[in-house]
Design a protein around this motif. Sequence first.
Motif, PDB file in Angstrom:
ATOM      1  N   GLN A   6       4.213  -0.544 -12.344  1.00  0.00           N
ATOM      2  CA  GLN A   6       3.348  -0.094 -13.444  1.00  0.00           C
ATOM      3  C   GLN A   6       3.884  -0.633 -14.751  1.00  0.00           C
ATOM      4  O   GLN A   6       5.090  -0.573 -15.015  1.00  0.00           O
ATOM      5  CB  GLN A   6       3.309   1.438 -13.466  1.00  0.00           C
ATOM      6  CG  GLN A   6       2.305   2.020 -14.433  1.00  0.00           C
ATOM      7  CD  GLN A   6       2.205   3.523 -14.343  1.00  0.00           C
ATOM      8  OE1 GLN A   6       2.818   4.156 -13.477  1.00  0.00           O
ATOM      9  NE2 GLN A   6       1.458   4.108 -15.238  1.00  0.00           N
ATOM     10  N   TYR A  22      -1.343  -0.457 -16.552  1.00  0.00           N
ATOM     11  CA  TYR A  22      -1.744  -1.210 -15.375  1.00  0.00           C
ATOM     12  C   TYR A  22      -0.819  -0.916 -14.203  1.00  0.00           C
ATOM     13  O   TYR A  22       0.388  -0.731 -14.374  1.00  0.00           O
ATOM     14  CB  TYR A  22      -1.698  -2.714 -15.668  1.00  0.00           C
ATOM     15  CG  TYR A  22      -2.578  -3.145 -16.808  1.00  0.00           C
ATOM     16  CD1 TYR A  22      -2.097  -3.171 -18.112  1.00  0.00           C
ATOM     17  CD2 TYR A  22      -3.893  -3.523 -16.578  1.00  0.00           C
ATOM     18  CE1 TYR A  22      -2.902  -3.564 -19.154  1.00  0.00           C
ATOM     19  CE2 TYR A  22      -4.711  -3.924 -17.616  1.00  0.00           C
ATOM     20  CZ  TYR A  22      -4.209  -3.942 -18.914  1.00  0.00           C
ATOM     21  OH  TYR A  22      -5.006  -4.334 -19.946  1.00  0.00           O
ATOM     22  N   CYS A  23      -1.398  -0.977 -13.037  1.00  0.00           N
ATOM     23  CA  CYS A  23      -0.672  -0.608 -11.831  1.00  0.00           C
ATOM     24  C   CYS A  23      -0.951  -1.656 -10.755  1.00  0.00           C
ATOM     25  O   CYS A  23      -2.103  -2.079 -10.583  1.00  0.00           O
ATOM     26  CB  CYS A  23      -1.220   0.750 -11.389  1.00  0.00           C
ATOM     27  SG  CYS A  23      -0.255   1.575 -10.178  1.00  0.00           S
ATOM     28  N   ASN A  24       0.086  -2.085 -10.039  1.00  0.00           N
ATOM     29  CA  ASN A  24      -0.100  -3.093  -8.994  1.00  0.00           C
ATOM     30  C   ASN A  24       0.721  -2.733  -7.760  1.00  0.00           C
ATOM     31  O   ASN A  24       1.923  -2.462  -7.861  1.00  0.00           O
ATOM     32  CB  ASN A  24       0.325  -4.469  -9.514  1.00  0.00           C
ATOM     33  CG  ASN A  24      -0.140  -5.578  -8.600  1.00  0.00           C
ATOM     34  OD1 ASN A  24      -1.319  -5.720  -8.342  1.00  0.00           O
ATOM     35  ND2 ASN A  24       0.792  -6.364  -8.105  1.00  0.00           N
ATOM     36  N   SER A  25       0.053  -2.736  -6.617  1.00  0.00           N
ATOM     37  CA  SER A  25       0.720  -2.382  -5.363  1.00  0.00           C
ATOM     38  C   SER A  25       1.037  -3.620  -4.544  1.00  0.00           C
ATOM     39  O   SER A  25       0.298  -4.604  -4.564  1.00  0.00           O
ATOM     40  CB  SER A  25      -0.175  -1.446  -4.547  1.00  0.00           C
ATOM     41  OG  SER A  25       0.344  -1.270  -3.243  1.00  0.00           O
ATOM     42  N   LYS A  70      -5.585  -3.126  -4.522  1.00  0.00           N
ATOM     43  CA  LYS A  70      -4.148  -3.252  -4.722  1.00  0.00           C
ATOM     44  C   LYS A  70      -3.757  -3.031  -6.176  1.00  0.00           C
ATOM     45  O   LYS A  70      -2.563  -2.938  -6.483  1.00  0.00           O
ATOM     46  CB  LYS A  70      -3.672  -4.647  -4.274  1.00  0.00           C
ATOM     47  CG  LYS A  70      -3.818  -4.888  -2.775  1.00  0.00           C
ATOM     48  CD  LYS A  70      -3.361  -6.275  -2.385  1.00  0.00           C
ATOM     49  CE  LYS A  70      -1.867  -6.417  -2.440  1.00  0.00           C
ATOM     50  NZ  LYS A  70      -1.428  -7.728  -1.902  1.00  0.00           N
ATOM     51  N   ASN A  71      -4.730  -2.990  -7.079  1.00  0.00           N
ATOM     52  CA  ASN A  71      -4.386  -2.772  -8.467  1.00  0.00           C
ATOM     53  C   ASN A  71      -5.354  -1.809  -9.123  1.00  0.00           C
ATOM     54  O   ASN A  71      -6.476  -1.594  -8.632  1.00  0.00           O
ATOM     55  CB  ASN A  71      -4.305  -4.084  -9.233  1.00  0.00           C
ATOM     56  CG  ASN A  71      -5.582  -4.871  -9.138  1.00  0.00           C
ATOM     57  OD1 ASN A  71      -6.605  -4.478  -9.659  1.00  0.00           O
ATOM     58  ND2 ASN A  71      -5.531  -5.987  -8.451  1.00  0.00           N
ATOM     59  N   SER A  73      -6.165   0.347 -13.212  1.00  0.00           N
ATOM     60  CA  SER A  73      -5.849   0.493 -14.618  1.00  0.00           C
ATOM     61  C   SER A  73      -6.419   1.797 -15.145  1.00  0.00           C
ATOM     62  O   SER A  73      -7.392   2.339 -14.606  1.00  0.00           O
ATOM     63  CB  SER A  73      -6.395  -0.678 -15.431  1.00  0.00           C
ATOM     64  OG  SER A  73      -7.804  -0.690 -15.398  1.00  0.00           O
TER      65      SER A  73
END
Lengths: 114, 118
Positions: A6, A22-25, A70-71, A73
């Motif tokens: 994040q 923002y968030c990304n897995s 996968k992402n 916001s």
Amino acid sequence: GQQVMQIPQYQHVQEGEDFTTYCNSSTTLSNIQWYKQRPGGHPVFLIQLVKSGEVKKQKRLTFQFGEAKKNSSLHITATQTTDVGTYFCAGRGAGGTSYGKLTFGQGTILTVHP
Amino acid sequence: EAQVTQNPRYLITVTGKKLTVTCSQNMNHEYMSWYRQDPGLGLRQIYYSMNVEVTDKGDVPEGYKVSRKEKRNFPLILESPSPNQTSLYFCASSYLGRQGKTMNTEAFFGQGTRLTVV
């Protein structure tokens, strides 16, 4: 294993400015959740997104889930001093060894200057 | 009232003295988890459990143990606490959801346990 990143870690804004985190897995998610933690408190659930490309709104908050799941916001329009806190995303694993596991991002600490 | 109850809220202990932090939920949730929160590091998962007698390591399991003998309880055990385990600990529970079905798997958190190991 499943990782959720994040950014940014910190964000300082003037009251009335917009804010985005923002968030990304590392893996595909079954859902993504957002939480808010006020100073001295515990994380409190804001919303859950499940569908690819989903967009949800809560008053001044807009949440998006990416097409690949996968992402994500979180965007806050016209911040207020009541928005102060740490915002976390949390991804629920979709399958394999990550199925069901809820992994949190590092959080974004939002400071709002009046 | 739906809730997750952690005890104690605050604890100061000495290095090496075994301690247990209790966590109980009244929502019949399958999933329970422990996190520790340290400045700049967010919420790091220690252990989680999908159901009774099913537990798995999270990202920072070293120095911790858990058990899930009943659905409602998920205690965190520190067999020999050390100063680097000084932290804020949260227990959380949720429904697990079902593949192919949309349901709310919101996590409910306890109030937190602030642990200091000297």
